[in-house]
Design a protein around this motif. Structure first.
Motif, mmCIF file in Angstrom:
data_model
loop_
_atom_site.group_PDB
_atom_site.id
_atom_site.type_symbol
_atom_site.label_atom_id
_atom_site.label_comp_id
_atom_site.label_asym_id
_atom_site.label_seq_id
_atom_site.Cartn_x
_atom_site.Cartn_y
_atom_site.Cartn_z
ATOM 1 N N GLY A 147 -15.581 -22.169 -8.751
ATOM 2 C CA GLY A 147 -15.150 -23.706 -8.910
ATOM 3 C C GLY A 147 -13.664 -23.823 -9.351
ATOM 4 N N VAL A 148 -12.853 -22.626 -9.640
ATOM 5 C CA VAL A 148 -11.837 -22.662 -10.283
ATOM 6 C C VAL A 148 -10.601 -22.983 -9.198
ATOM 7 C CG1 VAL A 148 -10.030 -21.322 -11.398
ATOM 8 C CG2 VAL A 148 -12.278 -20.971 -11.802
ATOM 9 N N ILE A 149 -10.810 -22.824 -8.054
ATOM 10 C CA ILE A 149 -9.838 -23.285 -6.945
ATOM 11 C C ILE A 149 -10.720 -23.682 -5.782
ATOM 12 C CG2 ILE A 149 -7.933 -21.527 -7.642
ATOM 13 C CD1 ILE A 149 -8.745 -19.910 -5.368
ATOM 14 N N LYS A 150 -9.714 -24.277 -4.979
ATOM 15 C CA LYS A 150 -10.444 -24.619 -3.636
ATOM 16 C C LYS A 150 -9.479 -24.277 -2.377
ATOM 17 C CE LYS A 150 -13.705 -28.545 -3.762
ATOM 18 N NZ LYS A 150 -14.000 -29.889 -3.016
ATOM 19 N N LEU A 151 -10.007 -23.894 -1.355
ATOM 20 C CA LEU A 151 -9.284 -23.499 -0.220
ATOM 21 C C LEU A 151 -9.225 -24.280 0.896
ATOM 22 C CD1 LEU A 151 -9.948 -19.537 -0.246
ATOM 23 C CD2 LEU A 151 -8.005 -20.816 -1.159
ATOM 24 N N ALA A 152 -8.099 -24.714 1.540
ATOM 25 C CA ALA A 152 -8.126 -25.681 2.544
ATOM 26 C C ALA A 152 -7.312 -24.941 3.605
ATOM 27 C CB ALA A 152 -7.303 -27.056 2.144
ATOM 28 N N GLY A 153 -8.210 -24.538 4.555
ATOM 29 C CA GLY A 153 -7.821 -23.468 5.499
ATOM 30 C C GLY A 153 -7.394 -22.029 4.700
ATOM 31 N N THR A 154 -6.781 -21.272 5.421
ATOM 32 C CA THR A 154 -6.803 -19.999 4.590
ATOM 33 C C THR A 154 -5.491 -19.880 3.541
ATOM 34 O OG1 THR A 154 -5.546 -18.938 6.163
ATOM 35 C CG2 THR A 154 -7.875 -18.750 6.247
ATOM 36 N N ARG A 155 -4.487 -20.797 3.789
ATOM 37 C CA ARG A 155 -3.262 -20.482 2.990
ATOM 38 C C ARG A 155 -2.961 -21.861 1.981
ATOM 39 N NH1 ARG A 155 0.913 -17.196 6.397
ATOM 40 N NH2 ARG A 155 -0.140 -15.413 7.162
ATOM 41 N N THR A 156 -3.790 -22.646 1.965
ATOM 42 C CA THR A 156 -3.525 -23.779 1.083
ATOM 43 C C THR A 156 -4.600 -23.558 -0.201
ATOM 44 O OG1 THR A 156 -2.718 -25.310 2.804
ATOM 45 C CG2 THR A 156 -3.536 -26.137 0.662
ATOM 46 N N VAL A 157 -4.192 -23.570 -1.331
ATOM 47 C CA VAL A 157 -4.713 -23.251 -2.489
ATOM 48 C C VAL A 157 -4.578 -24.839 -3.327
ATOM 49 C CG1 VAL A 157 -5.216 -21.992 -4.551
ATOM 50 C CG2 VAL A 157 -4.345 -20.863 -2.391
ATOM 51 N N ARG A 158 -5.645 -25.112 -3.895
ATOM 52 C CA ARG A 158 -5.634 -26.259 -4.773
ATOM 53 C C ARG A 158 -6.526 -25.884 -6.019
ATOM 54 N NH1 ARG A 158 -8.004 -31.988 -3.498
ATOM 55 N NH2 ARG A 158 -9.744 -30.562 -2.966
ATOM 56 N N ILE A 159 -5.828 -25.944 -7.284
ATOM 57 C CA ILE A 159 -6.440 -25.710 -8.479
ATOM 58 C C ILE A 159 -7.442 -26.957 -9.000
ATOM 59 C CG2 ILE A 159 -5.886 -25.434 -10.961
ATOM 60 C CD1 ILE A 159 -3.087 -24.219 -10.284
ATOM 61 N N VAL A 160 -8.549 -26.342 -9.231
ATOM 62 C CA VAL A 160 -9.352 -27.465 -9.471
ATOM 63 C C VAL A 160 -9.562 -27.332 -11.072
ATOM 64 C CG1 VAL A 160 -11.917 -28.052 -9.386
ATOM 65 C CG2 VAL A 160 -10.723 -27.205 -7.428
ATOM 66 N N ASN A 161 -9.653 -26.301 -11.734
ATOM 67 C CA ASN A 161 -9.714 -25.999 -13.054
ATOM 68 C C ASN A 161 -8.487 -25.156 -13.623
ATOM 69 O OD1 ASN A 161 -10.423 -25.234 -15.612
ATOM 70 N ND2 ASN A 161 -12.642 -24.968 -15.104
ATOM 71 N N ARG A 162 -7.731 -25.854 -13.697
ATOM 72 C CA ARG A 162 -6.387 -25.238 -14.374
ATOM 73 C C ARG A 162 -6.681 -24.233 -15.674
ATOM 74 N NH1 ARG A 162 -0.611 -25.118 -14.345
ATOM 75 N NH2 ARG A 162 -0.461 -26.136 -12.360
ATOM 76 N N ASN A 163 -7.409 -24.662 -16.432
ATOM 77 C CA ASN A 163 -7.766 -24.077 -17.690
ATOM 78 C C ASN A 163 -8.457 -22.782 -17.549
ATOM 79 O OD1 ASN A 163 -6.707 -26.079 -19.349
ATOM 80 N ND2 ASN A 163 -8.684 -27.075 -19.503
ATOM 81 N N ALA A 164 -9.071 -22.912 -16.642
ATOM 82 C CA ALA A 164 -10.020 -21.560 -16.565
ATOM 83 C C ALA A 164 -8.866 -20.222 -16.052
ATOM 84 C CB ALA A 164 -11.075 -21.561 -15.301
ATOM 85 N N LEU A 165 -7.898 -20.877 -15.133
ATOM 86 C CA LEU A 165 -7.145 -20.062 -14.818
ATOM 87 C C LEU A 165 -5.984 -19.589 -15.892
ATOM 88 C CD1 LEU A 165 -5.544 -21.139 -11.361
ATOM 89 C CD2 LEU A 165 -6.880 -19.196 -11.700
ATOM 90 N N GLU A 166 -5.551 -20.474 -16.502
ATOM 91 C CA GLU A 166 -4.620 -20.058 -17.669
ATOM 92 C C GLU A 166 -5.470 -19.319 -18.793
ATOM 93 O OE1 GLU A 166 -3.251 -23.971 -18.663
ATOM 94 O OE2 GLU A 166 -1.704 -23.975 -17.214
ATOM 95 N N ASP A 167 -6.506 -19.568 -19.133
ATOM 96 C CA ASP A 167 -7.314 -19.050 -20.279
ATOM 97 C C ASP A 167 -7.541 -17.363 -19.557
ATOM 98 O OD1 ASP A 167 -7.348 -21.203 -21.409
ATOM 99 O OD2 ASP A 167 -9.320 -21.556 -21.457
#
Lengths: 168, 168
Positions: A140-160
């Motif tokens: 649940g950290v990111i979402k993928l729309a198609g194969t090449r579009t990434v949306r960050i859902v939980n930025r903290n998780a990524l940065e941490d």
DNA sequence: CGACATATTGAAGGGCTTCAAGCTACGTGG
DNA sequence: CCACGTAGCTTGAAGCCCTTCAATATGTCG
């Protein structure tokens, strides 16, 4: 981009507006690949640019800025490559792409490159890139729309995850 | 040099005569460590240097050269970090050190740094660095005099290993 | 000599690579 | 329009290399 054996290592990732050059890469068999459509590459002879820069402080200043920007990119890439786990590498990569491509503070990016290119940039295998993305998605950290579009859902998780392992 | 968690990543390795700067590293908690005795660090304010460079083409040219040299170092480090096996990383590292430290075409270097520093530079563990060195020694590729002096016995093996795996 | 940093070596575990197969997407030609 | 082909992507399984934890050297400086 540099090929060593069958393998290749991407040594700089140029996005629209980025400039590059000045390297010692002549020693190697380095090549430039255009990923996106309509890519234009302009080359200026080194010697002439030096001449011009001598007489034009403004140009000289711009050259410095370009060089410093390249240094920043390389250092950022170095930090990513120095990371321990593939999950961290991919996470940092997403953050970097969002920062560089979505000028605003948007949280989604359309990656202009294939998984293979990402793999070479991060110095891991394609499969690992794919698995990491699925993993991040399932967490649940990111979402993928198609194969090449990434949306960050939980930025903290990524940065941490960048500094602490992104592990459970 | 940058600390992220307990971990650190060396983003540039300065040897006598090298200059650096201009980075975006301010974002991170980067620090400079002097390994060798008698290290002198001189800092110049960015703004003033820019001013001087505008009016002094010769200085501007030197700054460019410094920046390009830094770019070269970073790209070389990127290539090392992008390598697959630890044996290759250590091998490339030795070659780089010999090239940068033994001005002549000597084949031996006195490493100015500890195994820990090497480990952080290559983004591997200290133990792996140690094991790789022993391995290279046992293969007859290098010789160790004391713990910090390396002599290349079989340069081809090191250079070949760079692109083909250094494996049996 | 004793204390502390540095270095080597061992053993267990895990993450990544590799090889392999299946899947998705997209363009081309029938 | 659909079939087919190919490139891109995902998923699975086995094996290996590196990391980690731990213990033992080696070395250095007080």
């Amino acid at each position: 981009m540099i090929r060593l054996d069958g393998r290749r290592q991407i040594v700089d990732l140029l996005l629209p507006g980025d400039l590059f050059g000045f390297s010692v890469l002549d020693e190697y068999d380095s090549t430039i690949e255009a990923i996106a459509e309509g890519t234009v590459v302009a080359a200026y002879p080194r010697r002439r640019v030096e001449m011009l820069a001598d007489s034009d402080p403004q140009l000289a200043r711009e050259i410095r800025q370009v060089a410093f920007a390249a240094l920043s990119r390389l250092q950022a890439q170095l930090l990513i490559l120095g990371r321990i786990t593939a999950l961290e590498k991919v996470g940092s990569f997403i953050l970097e792409m969002v920062a560089r491509l979505s000028a605003g503070n948007s949280n989604s990016v359309a990656l202009p490159m294939s998984r293979y290119d990402i793999a070479d940039y991060l110095a891991v295998s394609v499969e690992t890139v794919s698995r990491s993305l699925t993993d991040l998605k399932q967490r649940g950290v990111i979402k993928l729309a198609g194969t090449r579009t990434v949306r960050i859902v939980n930025r903290n998780a990524l940065e941490d995850g960048e500094r602490s392992g992104l592990a459970a």
